[in-house]
Write an enzyme that holds these catalytic residues in place. Structure first.
Site, PDB file in Angstrom:
ATOM      1  N   ASN A 107      28.245  43.362 -19.538  1.00 34.37           N
ATOM      2  CA  ASN A 107      27.963  43.394 -18.102  1.00 34.37           C
ATOM      3  C   ASN A 107      27.240  44.680 -17.736  1.00 34.37           C
ATOM      4  O   ASN A 107      27.418  45.713 -18.384  1.00 34.37           O
ATOM      5  CB  ASN A 107      29.247  43.222 -17.284  1.00 34.37           C
ATOM      6  CG  ASN A 107      30.136  44.450 -17.318  1.00 34.37           C
ATOM      7  OD1 ASN A 107      29.868  45.439 -16.641  1.00 34.37           O
ATOM      8  ND2 ASN A 107      31.206  44.395 -18.106  1.00 34.37           N
ATOM      9  N   ASN A 116      27.449  46.325 -14.744  1.00 35.63           N
ATOM     10  CA  ASN A 116      28.000  46.804 -13.480  1.00 35.63           C
ATOM     11  C   ASN A 116      28.324  48.283 -13.454  1.00 35.63           C
ATOM     12  O   ASN A 116      28.764  48.805 -12.438  1.00 35.63           O
ATOM     13  CB  ASN A 116      29.252  45.997 -13.125  1.00 35.63           C
ATOM     14  CG  ASN A 116      28.917  44.604 -12.643  1.00 35.63           C
ATOM     15  OD1 ASN A 116      28.214  43.866 -13.313  1.00 35.63           O
ATOM     16  ND2 ASN A 116      29.399  44.247 -11.471  1.00 35.63           N
ATOM     17  N   TRP A 158      28.162  35.422  -7.978  1.00 32.13           N
ATOM     18  CA  TRP A 158      28.959  34.213  -7.815  1.00 32.13           C
ATOM     19  C   TRP A 158      28.679  33.471  -6.514  1.00 32.13           C
ATOM     20  O   TRP A 158      29.239  32.412  -6.292  1.00 32.13           O
ATOM     21  CB  TRP A 158      30.449  34.552  -7.904  1.00 32.13           C
ATOM     22  CG  TRP A 158      30.919  34.692  -9.309  1.00 32.13           C
ATOM     23  CD1 TRP A 158      31.520  33.738 -10.072  1.00 32.13           C
ATOM     24  CD2 TRP A 158      30.816  35.837 -10.159  1.00 32.13           C
ATOM     25  NE1 TRP A 158      31.798  34.216 -11.331  1.00 32.13           N
ATOM     26  CE2 TRP A 158      31.379  35.506 -11.419  1.00 32.13           C
ATOM     27  CE3 TRP A 158      30.302  37.122  -9.989  1.00 32.13           C
ATOM     28  CZ2 TRP A 158      31.445  36.407 -12.476  1.00 32.13           C
ATOM     29  CZ3 TRP A 158      30.368  38.016 -11.041  1.00 32.13           C
ATOM     30  CH2 TRP A 158      30.932  37.654 -12.265  1.00 32.13           C
ATOM     31  N   CYS A 185      31.168  33.900 -15.666  1.00 30.17           N
ATOM     32  CA  CYS A 185      32.113  34.204 -16.743  1.00 30.17           C
ATOM     33  C   CYS A 185      31.737  33.569 -18.073  1.00 30.17           C
ATOM     34  O   CYS A 185      31.821  34.208 -19.121  1.00 30.17           O
ATOM     35  CB  CYS A 185      33.528  33.831 -16.326  1.00 30.17           C
ATOM     36  SG  CYS A 185      33.863  32.047 -16.222  1.00 30.17           S
ATOM     37  N   ASN A 231      50.636  42.667  -9.004  1.00 22.88           N
ATOM     38  CA  ASN A 231      52.062  42.476  -8.770  1.00 22.88           C
ATOM     39  C   ASN A 231      52.547  41.133  -9.310  1.00 22.88           C
ATOM     40  O   ASN A 231      53.616  40.661  -8.946  1.00 22.88           O
ATOM     41  CB  ASN A 231      52.379  42.591  -7.277  1.00 22.88           C
ATOM     42  CG  ASN A 231      51.699  41.502  -6.454  1.00 22.88           C
ATOM     43  OD1 ASN A 231      50.869  40.742  -6.964  1.00 22.88           O
ATOM     44  ND2 ASN A 231      52.038  41.434  -5.179  1.00 22.88           N
ATOM     45  N   SER A 233      51.524  38.269  -8.626  1.00 23.08           N
ATOM     46  CA  SER A 233      51.579  37.263  -7.572  1.00 23.08           C
ATOM     47  C   SER A 233      50.193  37.068  -6.998  1.00 23.08           C
ATOM     48  O   SER A 233      49.498  38.037  -6.689  1.00 23.08           O
ATOM     49  CB  SER A 233      52.548  37.712  -6.467  1.00 23.08           C
ATOM     50  OG  SER A 233      52.459  36.865  -5.354  1.00 23.08           O
ATOM     51  N   ASP A 291      43.180  38.636  -3.888  1.00 23.96           N
ATOM     52  CA  ASP A 291      43.534  37.807  -5.044  1.00 23.96           C
ATOM     53  C   ASP A 291      42.725  36.514  -5.024  1.00 23.96           C
ATOM     54  O   ASP A 291      42.246  36.081  -3.977  1.00 23.96           O
ATOM     55  CB  ASP A 291      45.020  37.447  -5.007  1.00 23.96           C
ATOM     56  CG  ASP A 291      45.930  38.644  -5.220  1.00 23.96           C
ATOM     57  OD1 ASP A 291      45.447  39.668  -5.720  1.00 23.96           O
ATOM     58  OD2 ASP A 291      47.117  38.546  -4.861  1.00 23.96           O
ATOM     59  N   HIS A 307      38.332  30.228 -16.224  1.00 21.99           N
ATOM     60  CA  HIS A 307      37.731  31.512 -16.573  1.00 21.99           C
ATOM     61  C   HIS A 307      37.609  31.555 -18.092  1.00 21.99           C
ATOM     62  O   HIS A 307      38.522  31.131 -18.807  1.00 21.99           O
ATOM     63  CB  HIS A 307      38.578  32.671 -16.059  1.00 21.99           C
ATOM     64  CG  HIS A 307      38.037  34.023 -16.417  1.00 21.99           C
ATOM     65  ND1 HIS A 307      36.712  34.357 -16.232  1.00 21.99           N
ATOM     66  CD2 HIS A 307      38.626  35.121 -16.966  1.00 21.99           C
ATOM     67  CE1 HIS A 307      36.519  35.598 -16.639  1.00 21.99           C
ATOM     68  NE2 HIS A 307      37.665  36.079 -17.089  1.00 21.99           N
ATOM     69  N   ASP A 351      37.288  40.644 -22.623  1.00 28.64           N
ATOM     70  CA  ASP A 351      36.690  39.953 -21.476  1.00 28.64           C
ATOM     71  C   ASP A 351      35.579  40.822 -20.904  1.00 28.64           C
ATOM     72  O   ASP A 351      35.821  41.923 -20.409  1.00 28.64           O
ATOM     73  CB  ASP A 351      37.761  39.690 -20.422  1.00 28.64           C
ATOM     74  CG  ASP A 351      37.284  38.744 -19.332  1.00 28.64           C
ATOM     75  OD1 ASP A 351      36.069  38.487 -19.259  1.00 28.64           O
ATOM     76  OD2 ASP A 351      38.129  38.274 -18.542  1.00 28.64           O
ATOM     77  N   ASN A 380      49.790  33.833 -16.167  1.00 30.85           N
ATOM     78  CA  ASN A 380      51.195  33.575 -15.841  1.00 30.85           C
ATOM     79  C   ASN A 380      51.656  34.151 -14.510  1.00 30.85           C
ATOM     80  O   ASN A 380      52.865  34.271 -14.282  1.00 30.85           O
ATOM     81  CB  ASN A 380      52.110  34.104 -16.949  1.00 30.85           C
ATOM     82  CG  ASN A 380      53.341  33.253 -17.143  1.00 30.85           C
ATOM     83  OD1 ASN A 380      53.348  32.070 -16.795  1.00 30.85           O
ATOM     84  ND2 ASN A 380      54.384  33.840 -17.684  1.00 30.85           N
ATOM     85  N   GLU A 398      56.077  26.330 -19.438  1.00 35.48           N
ATOM     86  CA  GLU A 398      56.370  26.534 -18.020  1.00 35.48           C
ATOM     87  C   GLU A 398      57.687  25.870 -17.650  1.00 35.48           C
ATOM     88  O   GLU A 398      57.973  24.750 -18.064  1.00 35.48           O
ATOM     89  CB  GLU A 398      55.235  25.974 -17.162  1.00 35.48           C
ATOM     90  CG  GLU A 398      53.950  26.777 -17.218  1.00 35.48           C
ATOM     91  CD  GLU A 398      54.057  28.117 -16.504  1.00 35.48           C
ATOM     92  OE1 GLU A 398      55.140  28.427 -15.967  1.00 35.48           O
ATOM     93  OE2 GLU A 398      53.058  28.853 -16.483  1.00 35.48           O
ATOM     94  N   GLU A 406      60.192  31.470 -20.516  1.00 35.76           N
ATOM     95  CA  GLU A 406      59.044  31.870 -19.692  1.00 35.76           C
ATOM     96  C   GLU A 406      59.493  32.728 -18.519  1.00 35.76           C
ATOM     97  O   GLU A 406      58.886  33.754 -18.205  1.00 35.76           O
ATOM     98  CB  GLU A 406      58.307  30.619 -19.209  1.00 35.76           C
ATOM     99  CG  GLU A 406      57.013  30.910 -18.456  1.00 35.76           C
ATOM    100  CD  GLU A 406      57.234  31.109 -16.976  1.00 35.76           C
ATOM    101  OE1 GLU A 406      56.418  31.820 -16.344  1.00 35.76           O
ATOM    102  OE2 GLU A 406      58.217  30.570 -16.442  1.00 35.76           O
ATOM    103  N   TYR A 451      33.394  27.476  -8.382  1.00 32.80           N
ATOM    104  CA  TYR A 451      34.453  27.321  -9.374  1.00 32.80           C
ATOM    105  C   TYR A 451      35.488  28.436  -9.257  1.00 32.80           C
ATOM    106  O   TYR A 451      36.601  28.323  -9.779  1.00 32.80           O
ATOM    107  CB  TYR A 451      33.878  27.234 -10.789  1.00 32.80           C
ATOM    108  CG  TYR A 451      33.570  28.562 -11.460  1.00 32.80           C
ATOM    109  CD1 TYR A 451      34.463  29.147 -12.343  1.00 32.80           C
ATOM    110  CD2 TYR A 451      32.362  29.223 -11.233  1.00 32.80           C
ATOM    111  CE1 TYR A 451      34.180  30.345 -12.973  1.00 32.80           C
ATOM    112  CE2 TYR A 451      32.068  30.414 -11.848  1.00 32.80           C
ATOM    113  CZ  TYR A 451      32.981  30.984 -12.724  1.00 32.80           C
ATOM    114  OH  TYR A 451      32.694  32.173 -13.335  1.00 32.80           O
TER     115      TYR A 451
END
Length: 705
Positions: A236, A238, A249, A285, A316, A318, A335, A341, A364, A404, A453, A458, A538
């Site tokens: 990349n 950047n 994007w 990506c 976090n 989440s 988020d 991806h 990545d 996850n 899951e 998990e 996407y």
């Protein structure tokens, strides 16, 4: 083609002087699995001997001893292991050695061996002649040293030959895209042998790591985890570091390339060199990952697609998604959750973490978040991700969240207040996929990244990861509301719902789906349903709202009802991007229940009319073959400016086509002559004035003559 010989001239007639050198390219390249590289220098792999033959101006005399010097980088030094001087039959501390083979009065053969942990890159080779108290040197030329997955002592050693063929020598890749319920395969041509080696070596010399300390950077290039991290930062652009690709994007791609246009790495890397190493515009990506998978340097690498992939900005564990009171998705959260991806896994040992973490490592190159001040990611051990060891190097926490994190959905009311209506602990990280060894099949590797899951393992690992982030023990529950404030307990609304497609969603046709609502209780319920639909990328960022409707439903005890929804082509056609995605949401409020709500959501991928490629039953090397390629206009209106791009290895043919009537299918015949036996990937890209970059590909098995 590597030249067999290089010629030299003696400066003093009496000195023992080489007149020319044979690099023995055919034998060396075959032994080192480098015979397909297009570069002109000898290319060999570390930890494995290679042979050269030197021709001298006279026979060697008693008292004359020979040795060699290898040097790499701008400031070669023995402490940095970028310079080694070694005599014949010596096993010096550098790990380099040389031995004399069969020789005669005019020529001497030598076997040179490098250590299995040698720095990789372009070396200078010098002959050192000692005669009495005189020492003089003769420069012999350059060779390129690569990682060696065939060598047990190399950090990238891979014991399975089929896997080495797939992850090191295969030029044809598969990228899995779509979403977790509709996975599509897209061809990608790595082309690592197509004159890209010099470009990849130049890439290393343009990195921020090299600019900060050239000698130290070169000295660390024998370490695959270091080199992988450098490459992830350079794919990349950047960081203003002459990286290969800029990401984009949303918005217009006019005057530059739509990321959907790319089918392989060769044209991107050569355009980067042609433009004096200015970043190519644009990538997304799968493009970053495809280019990074061009393993010219010899590290076994593969492409991996993660469906429902989280981007957890505040780290976090989440992902928070917000909707207004009518169910319309709001772009107010940092988020995000992407439909898919794509990243890379590379295979090497992790002495910094311990033997248990050897094997596949995530790298990545997509510029999502900075790591230690640079847009780079990894290597993160796949096992460390599975076990929630989010404190281990490098960027394990970020990748763990991608596969996850929990997903919270919030309603934002007109007064700015927020209410969490749903927490999904299972939606993130679905159908993690890679190409099968030796075929175009899909292999699900989700179990490599996490326990099943809903299992106790998990949730245990999730709490372990959260504990490491917070610095306190987490036994159950979590902090998952904005700003870290504990959220109210969510109450069950007593209803269930889901969207079902009445028929496959085809681009150019109306979309018919059904919202199925079920009353789970024995009480009668009145439901207000606010529905919204938007075209999306996407990455699930909304592009344009195409439907907004409201209705009321009465549900008797344990009763279910179907609400039919129709999205006409005339509503969505002009707002679609090349991603061809629509997101439908329904916010279902149970009346007289103090605000109990159910949020139902579905992402629809519109199916393209297939490009069909028909290949003869037998294709033989050096014999012309004709393929039938058919393409179609799926729209209820005519299309013009039709163009077909046919790509075969690094060669592309542009074919201008006649306009197509509504729903018309047409075909052409394409002739070519394969020049090498083995698998050959042919890619087709169809565009017109109403849509672009409809893809098709086929892998052709070319038989030897």
């Amino acid at each position: 083609m590597i030249s067999h010989y290089a010629f030299f001239f003696a400066t003093r007639p009496n000195d023992l002087t080489p007149t020319h050198i044979s690099w023995q390219p055919s034998v060396n390249a075959a032994n080192h699995h480098t015979d397909r590289y297009a570069n002109t220098e000898l290319t060999v792999r570390r930890g494995q001997p290679f042979n050269i033959t030197l021709y001298f101006n006279r026979p060697r005399q008693n008292g004359e001893s020979l040795g060699f010097v290898t040097e790499i980088g701008p400031s070669p030094s023995e402490p940095h292991r970028t310079r080694a001087a070694f005599g014949l039959s010596e096993a010096g501390g550098s790990g380099w050695s040389a031995a004399q083979g069969p020789s005669d009065s005019a020529a001497m053969s030598f076997t040179i061996s490098s250590p299995a942990n040698a720095v990789i890159g372009r070396y200078n080779l010098t002959l050192r002649v000692t005669a009495g108290n005189k020492i003089f040197s003769r420069y012999l030329g350059q060779f390129v040293l690569l990682f060696n997955p065939w060598c047990p002592g190399d950090d990238v050693y891979m014991s399975n030959e089929n896997e080495r063929q797939e992850y090191v020598l295969n030029e044809n890749g598969i990228i899995f895209v779509g979403n977790a319920r509709y996975i599509e395969a897209r061809g990608w041509y790595y082309g690592q042998f197509q004159d890209l080696l010099n470009i990849c070596l130049t890439m290393l010399d343009l990195s921020l790591y090299y600019r900060q300390d050239p000698a130290m950077d070169v000295s660390r290039r024998g370490d695959p985890k270091y080199l992988g991290r450098v490459i992830s930062s350079m794919i990349n652009g950047n960081d203003n570091d002459n990286g290969v690709l800029l990401g984009k994007w949303q918005g217009s791609f006019h005057s530059h390339e739509n990321p959907s246009r790319w089918d392989g790495s060769v044209v991107i890397l050569k355009k980067w060199r042609q433009d004096n190493y200015r970043p190519v515009q644009y990538g997304q990506c799968w493009v970053f990952a495809g280019v990074m998978c061009t393993g010219a340097l010899g590290i076994p690498t593969r492409l991996v697609s993660n469906f429902n992939s989280a981007h957890d900005v505040d780290r976090n564990l989440s992902i928070d998604k917000y909707y207004d009171s009518s169910g319309r998705s709001l772009n107010i959260s940092k988020d995000s959750t992407w439909d898919y991806h794509v990243w890379n896994e590379s295979w090497f040992v992790r002495p910094d973490l311990g033997r248990a973490y050897n094997g596949w490592q995530v790298l990545d190159a997509t510029p999502q978040e900075q790591s230690r001040g640079i847009f780079q990611c990894g290597p993160a051990s796949v096992l460390a991700i599975k076990e929630g060891e989010v404190n281990l190097d490098y960027d394990t926490l970020f990748v763990y969240s991608e596969v996850n994190a929990d997903c919270n959905r919030w309603i934002v009311y007109n007064d700015g207040s927020k209410k969490r209506v749903y927490c999904d602990t299972e939606i993130i990280g679905r159908s993690i996929s890679t190409k099968a060894v030796g075929s175009n099949g899909r292999v699900d590797v989700t179990a490599n990244y996490k326990y099943p899951e809903g299992s106790s393992e998990e949730r245990r690992v999730y709490r372990k990861a959260l504990s490491k982030i917070l610095g306190i023990s987490v036994t159950e529950g979590r902090t998952d509301s904005p700003g870290g404030r504990s959220s109210e307990t969510m109450r069950n609304p007593g209803i269930a719902g889901k969207f079902k497609l009445a028929e496959p969603p085809v681009f150019g046709k109306d979309i018919n789906l059904v919202l199925v609502l079920n009353n789970l209780s024995s009480d009668r319920k009145s439901i207000r349903v606010d529905m919204s639909a938007s075209t999306i990328l996407y990455t699930r960022r909304a592009v344009a709202e195409i439907l907004k409707a409201a209705t009321a439903v009465e549900l008797g005890p344990k009763q279910g009802k179907h609400i039919r929804v129709k999205i006409p082509y005339t509503h969505y056609g002009k707002y679609l991007t090349t991603d061809k995605r629509i997101q439908v949401t329904a916010l279902c409020e149970v009346m007289r229940s103090n605000g109990l709500k159910l949020l139902v959501e579905k992402t629809i991928i519109l199916e393209d009319t297939n490009i069909i490629i028909k290949v003869p039953q037998r294709v033989v090397v050096n014999r012309a073959v004709s393929l039938e390629i058919s393409y179609a206009n799926p729209l209820p209106e005519p299309v013009s400016r039709c163009v077909l791009l046919v790509t075969l290895m690094n060669q592309q043919v542009k074919i201008n086509l006649a306009r197509l009537a509504p729903r018309e299918r047409s075909k052409i015949y394409f002739e070519f002559t394969p020049r090498r036996a083995g698998p050959l990937q042919l890619q087709v890209d169809f565009s017109c004035d109403k849509f672009s970059h409809v893809k098709g590909f086929v892998t052709i098995a070319v038989a030897p003559a």
